[in-house]
Write a protein that holds these residues in place. Structure first.
Motif, mmCIF file in Angstrom:
data_model
loop_
_atom_site.group_PDB
_atom_site.id
_atom_site.type_symbol
_atom_site.label_atom_id
_atom_site.label_comp_id
_atom_site.label_asym_id
_atom_site.label_seq_id
_atom_site.Cartn_x
_atom_site.Cartn_y
_atom_site.Cartn_z
ATOM 1 N N ILE A 143 -6.547 26.304 9.218
ATOM 2 C CA ILE A 143 -5.882 27.357 9.982
ATOM 3 C C ILE A 143 -6.680 28.651 9.864
ATOM 4 N N LEU A 316 0.366 34.520 8.699
ATOM 5 C CA LEU A 316 0.673 33.081 8.626
ATOM 6 C C LEU A 316 2.095 32.879 8.140
ATOM 7 N N LEU A 349 1.051 23.225 14.416
ATOM 8 C CA LEU A 349 0.522 24.588 14.389
ATOM 9 C C LEU A 349 0.798 25.311 15.704
ATOM 10 N N GLU A 351 0.639 29.474 17.584
ATOM 11 C CA GLU A 351 0.081 30.815 17.439
ATOM 12 C C GLU A 351 0.555 31.713 18.566
ATOM 13 N N ALA A 365 -1.040 25.195 19.090
ATOM 14 C CA ALA A 365 -2.479 25.168 18.842
ATOM 15 C C ALA A 365 -2.941 23.873 18.197
ATOM 16 N N ALA A 369 -6.503 23.623 20.567
ATOM 17 C CA ALA A 369 -6.079 25.011 20.705
ATOM 18 C C ALA A 369 -6.452 25.535 22.078
ATOM 19 N N SER A 375 -8.100 34.653 18.734
ATOM 20 C CA SER A 375 -7.832 34.156 17.396
ATOM 21 C C SER A 375 -7.871 35.253 16.348
ATOM 22 N N ARG A 380 -0.013 33.015 13.121
ATOM 23 C CA ARG A 380 0.105 31.556 13.225
ATOM 24 C C ARG A 380 1.278 31.044 12.402
ATOM 25 N N TYR A 382 2.851 27.256 10.842
ATOM 26 C CA TYR A 382 2.749 25.808 10.659
ATOM 27 C C TYR A 382 4.121 25.277 10.272
#
Length: 410
Positions: A143, A316, A349, A351, A365, A369, A375, A380, A382
């Motif tokens: 990631i 994250l 994942l 984003e 993603a 992605a 980016s 992001r 998960y």
């Protein structure tokens, strides 16, 4: 006899509901609940599947009947062609529409389809309970993280979630998952909620097994919604502390890896609505916990908090809660799962740009992605698929997951 069986099934399912809120069932009772739950859910799906086949058959017969009527009206009789309708040379009349529709091969096809449709849910439930439910998968995913210091590039985080230790998840099964997690050699290990299912499930035993996890930066966790249902949020925090772990509850900890720092934040389960049904602001007290001079990693059981986390600039988020839907069917490249009803963030994942409130720019993603989200400025999320189950103790197309997350510079 059927009424007696129905009463037994209802009683067993009621026992299962009791297990989730008032008590922990014994092994024999648990077996009865499992059997009754599988039978009931499979029978329900089998009924709908057979009815769908019957509906297709009726539509086909209706179509064929209409076509046959059209053909019979349009076709001339043999007598009309010869001009001698009463003569011996007149051909035999056409067969009736019913006779023409009575195609043995077609009847056999729909009969076989009905049998298969009725049997498939039972076969799937048995497989999902006996095999896939305990077939733990390790998912490794890299990631990219905005503002990640070079020293933290490559740091590994192991994540487990939604253990749901209960009659449907044994201590031995949890131990096996813990052993598999330890074998990954992570730098940090996190547990993102739902240790148990109900009020009297063995949370102490679950935490004892979880305490066997080890990582240089420690084992950290957050509470899930089932800790709320079981009124065990404080108990989970105390048990974690007794075993040298930390349950983060609206608090943060600054950790150091290879000389670089990052900020680990944890929150209790984030409700989307209050007890009166009104929408609430998720992560309402999070902003004071965020550090702007280092990467922020948020442990939040509910993935729906991601919108607010991205808006606040959290790089994250790690979540669980959805179990990946537990059951997933892929039809014409579309994945159908019950989790669609509770979240847009089902598994994997995701984003979206940081510091932006709109949800329309959210993209999945994984595995490819898509373009459109820069980016270096993306937040992001998960979503772990979890280890245990809720409701039917079955997984189909969504095996239980142990995540190994590798942080990379964006």
């Amino acid at each position: 006899m059927y009424c007696f069986a129905l009463v037994a099934v209802i009683a067993a399912i009621a026992g299962g509901l009791r297990m989730g809120s008032h008590g922990h069932l014994k092994q024999k009772e648990a077996f009865l609940v499992i059997f009754a739950g599988l039978w009931f859910s499979s029978a329900l799906f089998a009924f709908f599947a057979v009815e769908i086949v019957h509906g297709v058959e009726h539509l086909w017969n209706w179509y064929r009947k209409g076509k046959a009527k059209t053909s019979s009206v349009a076709a001339p009789t043999a007598g009309a062609v010869a001009g001698t309708s009463g003569s011996a040379e007149v051909s035999a009349p056409y067969h009736s529409i019913g006779e023409r529709l009575a195609d043995p091969s077609r009847r056999y096809f729909f009969r076989a389809a009905s049998v298969l449709a009725g049997a498939a849910p039972f076969a799937g439930a048995v497989y999902g309970f006996a095999a896939e439910r305990l077939n733990y998968h390790v998912r490794r995913i890299e990631i990219p993280i905005a503002n990640l210091p070079p020293a933290i590039d490559g740091m590994k985080i192991a994540q487990i979630s939604d253990i749901h230790m209960s009659a449907f998840m044994s201590r031995a099964a949890v131990r096996r998952a813990v052993d598999m997690t330890n074998e990954l050699g992570s730098d940090l290990t996190v547990v993102t909620g739902d240790l148990i299912t109900g009020a009297h499930d063995p949370i102490a035993e679950c935490v004892e097994e979880v305490s066997r996890l080890h990582a240089p930066l420690g084992v950290w966790g957050c509470n899930g919604n089932h800790e709320i249902y079981a009124d065990a949020e404080e108990l989970a925090e105390e048990l974690f502390a007794q075993h040298g772990m930390k349950m983060l509850r609206q608090e943060n900890a600054v950790l150091e890896y290879r000389g670089a720092k990052f900020n680990l934040i944890g929150v209790d389960y984030q409700r989307e609505r209050n007890l009166n049904g009104h929408r609430t602001q998720m992560l309402s007290n999070l902003e004071p916990l965020i550090h702007r001079d280092m990467p922020n990693i948020l442990l939040s059981h509910n993935p729906n908090s991601f919108d607010r986390a991205a808006e606040l600039g959290v790089e994250l988020s790690l979540a669980g809660h959805t179990h990946g839907g537990q059951i997933q069917v892929e039809i014409l490249d579309h994945r159908l799962t019950p989790a669609r009803f509770i979240s847009d963030y089902i598994a994997g994942l995701f984003e979206r740009p940081m510091f932006m409130p709109s949800r329309k720019v959210m993209v999945q993603a994984e595995p490819d992605a898509p373009a459109g989200v820069p980016s270096q400025n993306a937040s992001r999320l998960y979503v772990n698929r979890g280890l245990g189950t809720v409701g039917a103790p079955v997984r189909l197309g969504v095996p239980p997951e142990i995540s190994l997350i590798v942080l990379r510079r964006a």
